[in-house]
Design a protein around this motif. Structure first.
Motif, short mmCIF file in Angstrom:
data_model
loop_
_atom_site.label_atom_id
_atom_site.label_comp_id
_atom_site.label_asym_id
_atom_site.label_seq_id
_atom_site.Cartn_x
_atom_site.Cartn_y
_atom_site.Cartn_z
N LEU A 91 2.39 3.55 1.11
CA LEU A 91 1.55 4.15 2.15
C LEU A 91 1.13 3.11 3.18
O LEU A 91 1.09 3.39 4.38
N LEU A 109 -3.34 10.99 6.38
CA LEU A 109 -3.43 10.06 5.26
C LEU A 109 -4.13 10.68 4.06
O LEU A 109 -3.73 10.46 2.91
N PHE A 112 -2.02 12.42 1.50
CA PHE A 112 -1.29 11.53 0.59
C PHE A 112 -2.23 10.98 -0.48
O PHE A 112 -1.84 10.86 -1.65
#
Length: 365
Positions: A91, A109, A112
């Protein structure tokens, strides 16, 4: 937690990562032969699901047999340090170094970080790091399965687990039928078909539980001495039957976007790989008799290669283009694959081994 060694599954895990690599390589410059065989690679994820379902549930069943419960702290600590550090590093690469992105736009984000990226994933407009969808499903599985098994133990109905799994598989099939009729079919002749198909059929957890459920079912049956005796006597027959079943399921799903493949294909593929996995854990099958260095290493690197391979391929092909080297040939594919392995080795020694050391330190305190 006692850990069993299933050599046969190492070979299958190596096959799974090769399938995924070839399937995703088609989105980059590639030789023509990759299109010819690479389309079957979408089933590599389903093979991973069956393998994960079997291995994780088998560990939990051993735990239950030994302790009459599941030590959640130990289980979740092991899963955390195995999965999260390499994932967070990936990431970091995607969000902090745009050059690593194989496409332009990323989902938020937070999706995730909480492993919900697979829900509502618009792969058409936000397809960067889209392959994390399967990891999201697996993480949800790791969270729910031990809690669910503990619930069954407390309710004294753990012996009915196989029935529950079959009901779950039927429910998953029915949900796919509903989603197809409700969201996909009305858009069959429109440009939105692909978006609706991916968002409502391919990526959601509730439509993709077949592989994990089959893996758990095999593991559940594997706890029976009678079942183990049967598969240990018929290993090669099961492997051969599994290969034939996989071949048939690939024929059945030749058009993976068709109605028959979308509704029944995932179940058929999962059951086919389930037969193959059952043969691979048999002591009498040729897959389980001897370890192979290449497949063992590929299996060990499969998670890190899965995480990083799209970004690595993108970087290598971008470098090829800047240096005027050919990128679309077989030699380019081999070079990209080598660099994916090197990235996997970096993950192993730079992230996974230190993470494992920290995990052992925490568990031993």
């Amino acid at each position: 937690m006692e850990k069993q060694k299933f050599i046969g599954l190492e070979h299958l895990r190596a096959v799974a990562i090769l399938l995924v690599f070839l399937y995703h390589y088609r989105m980059f410059e590639h030789p023509d032969w990759v299109d010819t065989i690479g389309w079957i690679g979408w089933t590599g994820v389903d093979l991973f699901f069956v393998l994960s379902g079997f291995l994780i549930s088998n560990q939990l069943f051993q735990e239950i047999r030994k302790y009459r419960t599941i030590r959640l702290r130990i289980f979740f600590t092991k899963r955390f340090f195995r999965i999260i550090p390499p994932y967070l590093f990936t990431l970091l690469m995607y969000f902090c170094f745009p050059v690593f992105r194989e496409r332009e736009a990323l989902p938020p984000l937070w999706k995730f970080l909480v492993f919900t990226q697979n829900f509502g994933l618009d792969v058409i407009s936000r397809g960067t790091f889209s392959h994390a969808w399967s990891l999201c499903i697996e993480e949800q599985f790791y969270l729910v399965l031990p809690l669910f098994l503990l619930f069954l133990i407390r309710m004294n109905i753990i012996k009915y687990l196989s029935v529950v799994i079959i009901i779950l598989m039927v429910s998953t099939l029915l949900l796919r039928i509903f989603c197809w009729n409700e969201y996909v079919l009305p858009n069959l002749e429109t440009p939105d078909f692909w978006k609706e198909w991916y968002m409502n059929i391919y990526y959601p957890t509730y439509t993709r539980l077949d592989g994990l459920a089959v893996g758990v079912l095999i593991s559940c049956l594997f706890q029976s001495s009678i079942f183990r005796a049967i598969i240990h006597r018929n290993g090669n027959l099961l492997v051969f039957t599994g290969i034939m079943a996989v071949a048939f399921s690939l024929w059945f799903c030749r058009d993976s976007y068709s109605e028959q493949a979308s509704l029944f294909g995932f179940t058929l593929v999962a059951l086919s790989y389930g037969i193959l996995v059952t043969g691979a854990v048999s002591n009498s099958s040729f897959l389980s008799r001897k370890s192979n260095t290449i497949t063992a290493q590929l299996a060990a690197l499969s998670y890190s290669v899965y995480l990083s391979h799209k970004g690595v391929i993108h970087l290598i092909q971008m470098l090829f283009e800047k240096t005027k080297l050919p990128v679309s040939g077989t030699s380019g594919l081999i070079i990209c694959f080598i660099f994916c392995i090197l990235a996997g080795l970096f993950y192993r020694y730079g992230i996974e081994k230190p993470s494992a050391a920290l995990k052992n330190k925490i568990l031993n305190t």
